[in-house]
Design a protein around this motif. Structure first.
Motif, mmCIF file in Angstrom:
data_model
loop_
_atom_site.group_PDB
_atom_site.id
_atom_site.type_symbol
_atom_site.label_atom_id
_atom_site.label_comp_id
_atom_site.label_asym_id
_atom_site.label_seq_id
_atom_site.Cartn_x
_atom_site.Cartn_y
_atom_site.Cartn_z
ATOM 1 N N VAL A 236 0.820 -1.206 0.000
ATOM 2 C CA VAL A 236 0.000 0.000 0.000
ATOM 3 C C VAL A 236 0.858 1.262 0.000
ATOM 4 O O VAL A 236 0.459 2.303 -0.551
ATOM 5 C CB VAL A 236 -0.962 -0.009 1.205
ATOM 6 C CG1 VAL A 236 -0.188 0.085 2.515
ATOM 7 C CG2 VAL A 236 -1.971 1.118 1.118
ATOM 8 N N THR A 237 2.047 1.196 0.593
ATOM 9 C CA THR A 237 2.914 2.377 0.615
ATOM 10 C C THR A 237 3.383 2.747 -0.793
ATOM 11 O O THR A 237 3.680 3.906 -1.065
ATOM 12 C CB THR A 237 4.134 2.138 1.519
ATOM 13 O OG1 THR A 237 4.847 0.980 1.079
ATOM 14 C CG2 THR A 237 3.699 1.938 2.965
ATOM 15 N N THR A 238 3.440 1.769 -1.696
ATOM 16 C CA THR A 238 3.788 2.056 -3.090
ATOM 17 C C THR A 238 2.720 2.924 -3.734
ATOM 18 O O THR A 238 3.024 3.805 -4.549
ATOM 19 C CB THR A 238 3.953 0.750 -3.885
ATOM 20 O OG1 THR A 238 4.952 -0.057 -3.261
ATOM 21 C CG2 THR A 238 4.353 1.030 -5.318
ATOM 22 N N VAL A 239 1.476 2.681 -3.368
ATOM 23 C CA VAL A 239 0.377 3.499 -3.876
ATOM 24 C C VAL A 239 0.547 4.945 -3.438
ATOM 25 O O VAL A 239 0.380 5.880 -4.235
ATOM 26 C CB VAL A 239 -0.980 2.954 -3.390
ATOM 27 C CG1 VAL A 239 -2.121 3.846 -3.868
ATOM 28 C CG2 VAL A 239 -1.194 1.529 -3.859
ATOM 29 N N PHE A 240 0.906 5.136 -2.170
ATOM 30 C CA PHE A 240 1.082 6.493 -1.660
ATOM 31 C C PHE A 240 2.220 7.211 -2.385
ATOM 32 O O PHE A 240 2.129 8.408 -2.676
ATOM 33 C CB PHE A 240 1.352 6.453 -0.157
ATOM 34 C CG PHE A 240 0.190 5.927 0.646
ATOM 35 C CD1 PHE A 240 -1.112 6.165 0.252
ATOM 36 C CD2 PHE A 240 0.405 5.177 1.795
ATOM 37 C CE1 PHE A 240 -2.191 5.683 0.987
ATOM 38 C CE2 PHE A 240 -0.659 4.695 2.541
ATOM 39 C CZ PHE A 240 -1.965 4.942 2.125
ATOM 40 N N LYS A 241 3.282 6.500 -2.679
ATOM 41 C CA LYS A 241 4.396 7.101 -3.419
ATOM 42 C C LYS A 241 3.967 7.490 -4.825
ATOM 43 O O LYS A 241 4.344 8.548 -5.339
ATOM 44 C CB LYS A 241 5.568 6.124 -3.481
ATOM 45 C CG LYS A 241 6.212 5.841 -2.128
ATOM 46 C CD LYS A 241 7.286 4.775 -2.241
ATOM 47 C CE LYS A 241 7.878 4.442 -0.866
ATOM 48 N NZ LYS A 241 8.889 3.347 -0.955
ATOM 49 N N LEU A 242 3.166 6.636 -5.453
ATOM 50 C CA LEU A 242 2.685 6.918 -6.805
ATOM 51 C C LEU A 242 1.762 8.137 -6.809
ATOM 52 O O LEU A 242 1.887 9.019 -7.668
ATOM 53 C CB LEU A 242 1.961 5.696 -7.353
ATOM 54 C CG LEU A 242 1.380 5.819 -8.770
ATOM 55 C CD1 LEU A 242 2.488 6.103 -9.775
ATOM 56 C CD2 LEU A 242 0.632 4.547 -9.151
ATOM 57 N N LEU A 243 0.853 8.205 -5.839
ATOM 58 C CA LEU A 243 -0.057 9.350 -5.743
ATOM 59 C C LEU A 243 0.716 10.633 -5.470
ATOM 60 O O LEU A 243 0.395 11.695 -6.029
ATOM 61 C CB LEU A 243 -1.081 9.113 -4.635
ATOM 62 C CG LEU A 243 -2.054 7.946 -4.835
ATOM 63 C CD1 LEU A 243 -2.978 7.812 -3.627
ATOM 64 C CD2 LEU A 243 -2.861 8.122 -6.103
#
Length: 266
Positions: A236-243
């Motif tokens: 899920v932290t990858t999603v935050f980095k992408l956003l």
């Protein structure tokens, strides 16, 4: 070999969300280029234009290196800003509660209460837009709001899950939610709506506002789907980095073309 086969399946599944986001951006660009080219900012009138209006319309009618007018490019930019802000908040809404459980050990009702309270603060921020407009321009509110929202999102990217033995303070979650829901999104996105309306100019806005809203709705569909895939096959932290990256890029273009946007929205 089964291990190699599993690797290729995983990579393919992980790349699917990127295709979703790329498809959404491509569809938005195609619709803008097909429907919004060669539009005039104002309808011709018999009245003599003031020097300020004539200068603004001259800027709007200039042709960009892409072959479209500055006015069409500004409309496209506002559409994409709507996509990035609404898509980001849609993804965050989808993952926020489960993230509170997995990384902070919070019960769903407690996490929901925190989000609700900060949503109420966001309503206060919306009601304060009139006062903020006396001191800040639309561009400044967009850049400031998106920046606060991006910082709130990226603050979660370095946290480890409770399952891995991490002990994350609840105040970190409250602060991040406050930055996203209480300040960043309500101010930044509302300013985007206001900027778009001003850029459209003195003309019937129904069709353009409809496309604007439709782009935002599509973003709230595709972004959460893509985020779900990414969090399932990576983290899920990858999603935050992408956003965070999407919002930073959005801010970069707003700052780069702020003078043109300011001229068209004056």
């Amino acid at each position: 070999d089964n291990s190699y086969q599993f690797l290729f399946i995983t990579v393919d599944q992980y790349s699917t969300p990127a295709y979703f986001m790329a498809l959404l951006a491509a569809v938005t660009l195609a619709l803008i280029l097909a429907k919004f080219q060669n539009r005039q900012r104002v309808k011709p009138t018999k009245k003599k234009k003031s020097s300020r209006t004539a200068e603004r319309d001259e800027v709007a009618d200039r042709t960009t290196p892409c072959g479209i007018t500055v006015y069409d490019a500004a409309l496209l930019g506002c559409m994409l800003l709507n996509v990035s802000t609404k898509g980001s908040i849609g993804s965050f809404e989808t993952l926020g509660i489960s993230f509170a459980e997995s990384h902070f050990g919070l019960e769903p009702e407690v996490a929901g209460l925190i989000v609700s309270l900060n949503g109420m603060i966001g309503v206060i921020s919306l009601l304060s837009m009139g006062q903020l407009g006396k001191f800040l321009t639309d561009i400044q509110m967009i850049v400031g709001g998106i920046t606060v929202c991006a910082v709130g999102i990226i603050s979660f990217s370095g946290l480890q899950s409770v399952e891995n033995g991490a002990v994350n303070a609840t105040w970190q979650y409250i602060l991040g939610i406050f930055m996203v829901y209480g300040i960043g999104y309500p101010i930044g996105h509302t300013a985007v709506i206001g900027l778009f309306s001003k850029v459209v100019g003195r003309r019937a806005q129904g069709t353009l506002q409809g496309w604007f809203a439709s782009c935002g709705s599509l973003a709230r569909i595709f972004f959460p789907i893509a985020s779900g895939y990414i969090s399932q096959f990576d983290d899920v932290t990858t999603v935050f980095k992408l956003l965070f990256g999407i919002l930073v890029i959005s801010n970069f273009f707003v700052v780069m073309f702020r003078s043109t946007l300011t001229a068209l929205s004056a």
